[in-house]
Design an enzyme around this catalytic site. Structure first.
Site, mmCIF file in Angstrom:
data_model
loop_
_atom_site.group_PDB
_atom_site.id
_atom_site.type_symbol
_atom_site.label_atom_id
_atom_site.label_comp_id
_atom_site.label_asym_id
_atom_site.label_seq_id
_atom_site.Cartn_x
_atom_site.Cartn_y
_atom_site.Cartn_z
ATOM 1 N N ASN A 1 1.067 -1.483 -0.056
ATOM 2 C CA ASN A 1 -0.156 -0.056 0.178
ATOM 3 C C ASN A 1 0.749 1.067 0.161
ATOM 4 O O ASN A 1 0.500 2.283 -0.542
ATOM 5 C CB ASN A 1 -1.007 0.285 1.033
ATOM 6 C CG ASN A 1 -2.001 -1.353 1.303
ATOM 7 O OD1 ASN A 1 -2.339 -1.399 -0.096
ATOM 8 N ND2 ASN A 1 -2.656 -1.008 2.348
ATOM 9 N N GLN B 1 0.695 -4.344 15.083
ATOM 10 C CA GLN B 1 2.030 -4.725 15.873
ATOM 11 C C GLN B 1 2.516 -5.048 17.360
ATOM 12 O O GLN B 1 2.760 -5.265 18.040
ATOM 13 C CB GLN B 1 3.092 -5.153 15.510
ATOM 14 C CG GLN B 1 3.314 -6.064 13.707
ATOM 15 C CD GLN B 1 2.376 -7.452 13.623
ATOM 16 O OE1 GLN B 1 1.769 -8.459 15.193
ATOM 17 N NE2 GLN B 1 2.299 -8.707 13.247
ATOM 18 N N GLY C 1 -8.424 14.355 11.527
ATOM 19 C CA GLY C 1 -6.922 15.011 10.983
ATOM 20 C C GLY C 1 -5.643 14.734 11.642
ATOM 21 O O GLY C 1 -6.142 13.578 11.154
ATOM 22 N N ASP D 1 -2.116 4.382 5.339
ATOM 23 C CA ASP D 1 -0.279 3.697 4.301
ATOM 24 C C ASP D 1 -0.697 4.757 3.185
ATOM 25 O O ASP D 1 0.441 5.113 3.068
ATOM 26 C CB ASP D 1 -0.715 1.958 3.761
ATOM 27 C CG ASP D 1 -1.170 1.778 5.052
ATOM 28 O OD1 ASP D 1 -0.411 1.703 5.745
ATOM 29 O OD2 ASP D 1 -1.518 0.319 4.380
#
Length: 320
Positions: free
Chosen positions: A52, A171, A226, A254
């Site tokens: 991405n 993660q 934002g 991403d």
């Protein structure tokens, strides 16, 4: 000089739930949660954080290198990436494994429930920045991946004096507090959404100011509210860009990261960098899929000027 994008390479299965999760989750029964959501659409698309980020960076005029591990089912994916202008020579196929797969269900409020199968991504720790003997690295991003690989890559970037962005994402729960702090240490920026920042602060017991002692800056995205870029000296509040249509938010973060990388490479100030990132992220929200959006530099430039009332301070790709 190479731009190295590390992170997951995955097939995204995007499912749309026509209701609201909150109407089907009973707070007093959360300890024995057992729910099923009947979705009304599903799309299987190419994705993963690394793919991405690299895709939007290619749209911005760069040719990034993706470093990651994939399964034997990756052939068509690789062909597609190369057609988009993404360098794939650092992607390693793991025999007998499937490429990672993500299952994302989104409700009418854009809340998401995600399941992720690592597959070949679990072998990402077998790759190393120290093996890039023929590549001088200009910048790298360490985005969600096998946790051991993330720790290794951040350490190797520090050892090789490679500027890097740490992007822990989903993660965070898999990383120990000491690992999170060690990965943040020496990073050009640490980037996460507001919920993820709260998780980091809670898990490490550190304050934002303490984190800013070991990283060049904290970048925090807040969806439709934002984002902000915070350094030790100042906080920059980045306005959101209103999408023309809200299709699906998956992958917007991403795309935001790709523009941060571009802003660093072009020497943009923090406000211009953040505005560019906010705009690029909006293109993803307007389509279903993390790599289904498209824009030309001229389209991006015109929309930036329309939204922010100022010129985009970035050279035309190939000229700067």
């Amino acid at each position: 000089m190479a731009i190295i994008i590390t992170g997951s390479l995955a097939y995204d299965n995007i499912l749309k739930f026509p209701g609201f999760f909150k109407e089907h989750i009973l707070p007093d029964k959360i300890e024995k949660l057992n729910v099923s959501f009947l979705v009304d659409s599903m799309k299987k698309l190419r994705g993963g954080c690394a793919a991405n980020i690299a895709y939007s960076l290619a749209l911005l005029g760069k040719r990034p290198h993706v470093m990651g591990t994939v399964g034997e089912d990756f052939g068509e994916f690789r062909t597609w990436m190369e057609a988009q202008g993404i360098e794939t020579s650092l992607i390693k196929v793991i025999p007998g494994e499937y490429t990672a797969s993500c299952f994302i269900t989104t409700d009418r409020s854009s809340n998401q429930i995600t399941g992720f199968y690592a597959g070949a991504m679990a072998s990402a720790h077998t790759l190393s920045f120290h093996e890039l003997k023929n590549e001088k690295v200009e910048i790298a991003i360490i985005s969600p991946n096998d946790p051991g690989a993330m720790v290794k890559y951040c350490r190797e970037c520090r050892e090789a004096s490679i500027p890097f962005i740490f992007d822990p994402g989903h993660q965070i729960p898999r990383l120990e507090p000491e690992q999170i702090l060690e990965n943040i240490r020496g990073s050009r920026f640490t980037i996460q959404n507001d919920y993820e920042l709260d998780m980091i602060l809670h898990k490490t017991g550190k304050s934002e100011q303490e984190l800013l002692e070991i990283t060049g800056g904290l970048i925090v995205t807040k969806g439709s509210q934002g984002s902000f870029i915070k350094t030790k000296e100042q906080t920059y509040s980045i306005p959101p860009v209103t999408p023309r249509i809200v299709a699906d938010p998956t992958g917007a973060g991403d795309a935001y990261r790709s523009a941060i990388i571009m802003g660093i490479l072009c020497g943009l100030d923090f406000m211009a960098m953040g505005k560019l990132a906010s705009l690029v992220a909006t293109y993803v929200v307007e389509v279903c899929g993390t790599t289904e959006h498209h824009f030309t530099f001229q389209e991006l430039k015109a929309r930036y000027e329309q939204v922010f009332g100022e010129a985009l301070p970035m050279p035309v790709p190939g000229e700067g």
